[in-house]
Design a protein around this motif. Sequence first.
Motif, PDB file in Angstrom:
ATOM      1  N   SER A 112       1.230  -0.716  -0.388  1.00  0.00           N
ATOM      2  CA  SER A 112       0.076   0.068  -0.208  1.00  0.00           C
ATOM      3  C   SER A 112       0.795   1.085   0.407  1.00  0.00           C
ATOM      4  O   SER A 112      -0.030   2.423  -0.833  1.00  0.00           O
ATOM      5  N   PHE A 113       1.996   1.469   0.204  1.00  0.00           N
ATOM      6  CA  PHE A 113       3.017   2.270   1.009  1.00  0.00           C
ATOM      7  C   PHE A 113       4.023   2.862  -0.017  1.00  0.00           C
ATOM      8  O   PHE A 113       4.895   3.123  -0.524  1.00  0.00           O
ATOM      9  N   LYS A 114       4.081   1.648  -1.063  1.00  0.00           N
ATOM     10  CA  LYS A 114       5.146   1.212  -1.917  1.00  0.00           C
ATOM     11  C   LYS A 114       4.741   2.497  -2.912  1.00  0.00           C
ATOM     12  O   LYS A 114       6.789   3.039  -3.171  1.00  0.00           O
ATOM     13  N   ASN A 115       4.106   3.438  -3.333  1.00  0.00           N
ATOM     14  CA  ASN A 115       4.773   4.411  -4.441  1.00  0.00           C
ATOM     15  C   ASN A 115       4.352   6.035  -4.075  1.00  0.00           C
ATOM     16  O   ASN A 115       3.647   6.428  -4.545  1.00  0.00           O
ATOM     17  N   VAL A 116       4.007   5.408  -2.251  1.00  0.00           N
ATOM     18  CA  VAL A 116       3.700   6.891  -1.894  1.00  0.00           C
ATOM     19  C   VAL A 116       4.962   8.109  -1.852  1.00  0.00           C
ATOM     20  O   VAL A 116       5.921   7.459  -1.843  1.00  0.00           O
ATOM     21  N   LYS A 117       4.430   9.044  -2.693  1.00  0.00           N
ATOM     22  CA  LYS A 117       5.263  10.195  -2.790  1.00  0.00           C
ATOM     23  C   LYS A 117       5.530  10.787  -1.577  1.00  0.00           C
ATOM     24  O   LYS A 117       4.561  10.852  -0.056  1.00  0.00           O
ATOM     25  N   GLU A 118       6.396  12.078  -1.644  1.00  0.00           N
ATOM     26  CA  GLU A 118       7.099  12.930  -0.703  1.00  0.00           C
ATOM     27  C   GLU A 118       5.530  14.224  -0.292  1.00  0.00           C
ATOM     28  O   GLU A 118       4.954  14.623  -1.267  1.00  0.00           O
ATOM     29  N   GLY A 119       5.029  13.874   0.840  1.00  0.00           N
ATOM     30  CA  GLY A 119       3.702  14.498   0.995  1.00  0.00           C
ATOM     31  C   GLY A 119       2.886  13.950   2.346  1.00  0.00           C
ATOM     32  O   GLY A 119       3.421  13.103   2.678  1.00  0.00           O
ATOM     33  N   ALA A 120       1.252  14.585   2.533  1.00  0.00           N
ATOM     34  CA  ALA A 120       0.995  14.543   3.894  1.00  0.00           C
ATOM     35  C   ALA A 120       0.391  12.368   3.294  1.00  0.00           C
ATOM     36  O   ALA A 120      -0.037  12.559   2.151  1.00  0.00           O
ATOM     37  N   THR A 121      -0.149  11.671   4.022  1.00  0.00           N
ATOM     38  CA  THR A 121      -1.017  10.888   4.375  1.00  0.00           C
ATOM     39  C   THR A 121      -2.218  10.775   4.314  1.00  0.00           C
ATOM     40  O   THR A 121      -2.164  10.526   5.597  1.00  0.00           O
ATOM     41  N   ILE A 122      -3.307  10.327   4.144  1.00  0.00           N
ATOM     42  CA  ILE A 122      -4.151  10.117   4.575  1.00  0.00           C
ATOM     43  C   ILE A 122      -4.847   8.490   3.969  1.00  0.00           C
ATOM     44  O   ILE A 122      -4.796   8.847   3.129  1.00  0.00           O
ATOM     45  N   VAL A 123      -4.887   7.565   4.839  1.00  0.00           N
ATOM     46  CA  VAL A 123      -5.238   5.828   4.413  1.00  0.00           C
ATOM     47  C   VAL A 123      -6.391   6.163   4.862  1.00  0.00           C
ATOM     48  O   VAL A 123      -7.009   6.329   5.998  1.00  0.00           O
ATOM     49  N   ILE A 124      -7.284   5.587   4.022  1.00  0.00           N
ATOM     50  CA  ILE A 124      -8.869   4.855   4.175  1.00  0.00           C
ATOM     51  C   ILE A 124      -8.909   3.005   4.090  1.00  0.00           C
ATOM     52  O   ILE A 124      -8.198   2.338   3.216  1.00  0.00           O
ATOM     53  N   THR A 125      -9.248   2.666   4.874  1.00  0.00           N
ATOM     54  CA  THR A 125      -9.689   1.193   5.313  1.00  0.00           C
ATOM     55  C   THR A 125     -11.053   0.449   6.032  1.00  0.00           C
ATOM     56  O   THR A 125     -10.883   1.781   6.111  1.00  0.00           O
ATOM     57  N   HIS A 126     -10.942  -0.395   5.740  1.00  0.00           N
ATOM     58  CA  HIS A 126     -12.510  -1.046   6.128  1.00  0.00           C
ATOM     59  C   HIS A 126     -12.187  -1.550   8.085  1.00  0.00           C
ATOM     60  O   HIS A 126     -13.175  -1.248   8.675  1.00  0.00           O
ATOM     61  N   ASP A 127     -11.012  -2.563   7.590  1.00  0.00           N
ATOM     62  CA  ASP A 127     -11.495  -2.226   9.234  1.00  0.00           C
ATOM     63  C   ASP A 127     -10.266  -1.656   9.906  1.00  0.00           C
ATOM     64  O   ASP A 127      -8.894  -1.366   9.819  1.00  0.00           O
ATOM     65  N   PRO A 128     -10.515  -1.202  11.338  1.00  0.00           N
ATOM     66  CA  PRO A 128      -9.612  -0.149  11.729  1.00  0.00           C
ATOM     67  C   PRO A 128      -8.340  -1.043  12.094  1.00  0.00           C
ATOM     68  O   PRO A 128      -6.920   0.024  12.789  1.00  0.00           O
ATOM     69  N   ASN A 129      -8.454  -2.197  12.998  1.00  0.00           N
ATOM     70  CA  ASN A 129      -7.822  -2.760  13.468  1.00  0.00           C
ATOM     71  C   ASN A 129      -6.310  -3.484  12.901  1.00  0.00           C
ATOM     72  O   ASN A 129      -5.678  -3.345  13.224  1.00  0.00           O
ATOM     73  N   ILE A 130      -6.267  -2.545  11.621  1.00  0.00           N
ATOM     74  CA  ILE A 130      -5.008  -2.790  10.626  1.00  0.00           C
ATOM     75  C   ILE A 130      -3.834  -1.900  11.321  1.00  0.00           C
ATOM     76  O   ILE A 130      -2.401  -2.281  11.119  1.00  0.00           O
ATOM     77  N   ILE A 131      -4.536  -1.213  12.231  1.00  0.00           N
ATOM     78  CA  ILE A 131      -3.731   0.119  12.607  1.00  0.00           C
ATOM     79  C   ILE A 131      -2.453  -0.383  13.589  1.00  0.00           C
ATOM     80  O   ILE A 131      -1.160   0.364  13.908  1.00  0.00           O
ATOM     81  N   LEU A 132      -2.764  -1.569  14.687  1.00  0.00           N
ATOM     82  CA  LEU A 132      -2.309  -2.099  15.256  1.00  0.00           C
ATOM     83  C   LEU A 132      -0.913  -3.107  14.512  1.00  0.00           C
ATOM     84  O   LEU A 132      -0.133  -3.385  15.324  1.00  0.00           O
ATOM     85  N   HIS A 133      -0.504  -3.526  13.678  1.00  0.00           N
ATOM     86  CA  HIS A 133      -0.144  -4.042  12.605  1.00  0.00           C
ATOM     87  C   HIS A 133       1.001  -2.671  12.147  1.00  0.00           C
ATOM     88  O   HIS A 133       1.709  -3.213  10.917  1.00  0.00           O
ATOM     89  N   MET A 134       0.907  -1.659  12.433  1.00  0.00           N
ATOM     90  CA  MET A 134       1.584  -0.583  11.549  1.00  0.00           C
ATOM     91  C   MET A 134       2.729   0.112  11.822  1.00  0.00           C
ATOM     92  O   MET A 134       2.485   0.664  12.811  1.00  0.00           O
ATOM     93  N   ASP A 135       3.898  -0.154  11.434  1.00  0.00           N
ATOM     94  CA  ASP A 135       5.054  -0.187  12.525  1.00  0.00           C
ATOM     95  C   ASP A 135       4.917   1.688  11.868  1.00  0.00           C
ATOM     96  O   ASP A 135       4.685   2.499  11.366  1.00  0.00           O
ATOM     97  N   LYS A 136       6.143   2.284  13.044  1.00  0.00           N
ATOM     98  CA  LYS A 136       6.360   4.177  12.860  1.00  0.00           C
ATOM     99  C   LYS A 136       6.870   4.433  11.282  1.00  0.00           C
ATOM    100  O   LYS A 136       6.884   5.073  11.807  1.00  0.00           O
ATOM    101  N   GLU A 137       7.429   3.504  10.058  1.00  0.00           N
ATOM    102  CA  GLU A 137       7.892   3.827   9.238  1.00  0.00           C
ATOM    103  C   GLU A 137       7.097   4.057   8.284  1.00  0.00           C
ATOM    104  O   GLU A 137       7.299   5.137   6.758  1.00  0.00           O
TER     105      GLU A 137
END
Length: 267
Positions: A169-194
Amino acid sequence: MILLSILILGFLGMCYTYWNTFRPILREVQVDLSRGKYDIDGLRVLHLSDMHMERISVTPEKMFEHIATTKPDMIVLTGDYLDQAENLPKWKLYMEQLANLKPRYGMFAVLGNHDYRIQDKVQELIEIMESFDCKVLFNESVQIQHNQQTINIIGIDDYHTRRSNIQQSFKNVKEGATIVITHDPNIILHMDKEYRIDYLMAGHLHGGQFNIPYAFMIYPMGALPRNKMYKGLLDYKGTRLYISEGLGQSALNVRFNSRPEITLHKL
């Protein structure tokens, strides 16, 4: 007499919880993201989730009454539109109303666990949405320009059905702000600080729907709700996220201590 009173109260209670499903609320949320270094001030995002065509009491026309004057810059949809292919024509009626708003940056969407139940008809669902210029994202990102700044719209596929791929999902992210849309918010538990996130929008949990104390202990929906993080504007380890209560209902067409929600995020 006591038994009759209990039966009457129970009947009135069920009537109330069903009536609640007809009472949508447009919730305007002012979100301060000034901690970030990117200028997304003034961005208006209309957010709908969990519309569940099988059990929705809000008609397309009633929905449009609530959103007609919102003037969103973009619309995001965070999954669970239906779980029966026979309701695809009904879903198209809601998409027609959303398209009438003509958001300048367009519409973006992800799918939820219920959407995948239609199996070989998923492609037809996607084609309906994209016919209204709604971009459905599958572990990928797109960019928009706002205030001469790049904003990455990152769509992470459904975590509940194990289709999410954060790295992709983050592979082609450009320099700039980041807004994530997803269905199940529990995904945030698995997102590292990177994975830097300025804001995350999700649904799935329906605000409890039949929201009685400790219900999530009986029917667990992940670590977030067990920690009383299941609706509204939240902060998880420094990341701002919003969990919509959804516009439709799942399982039973009732709501208690919860109302169908449309959200206007003012960033």
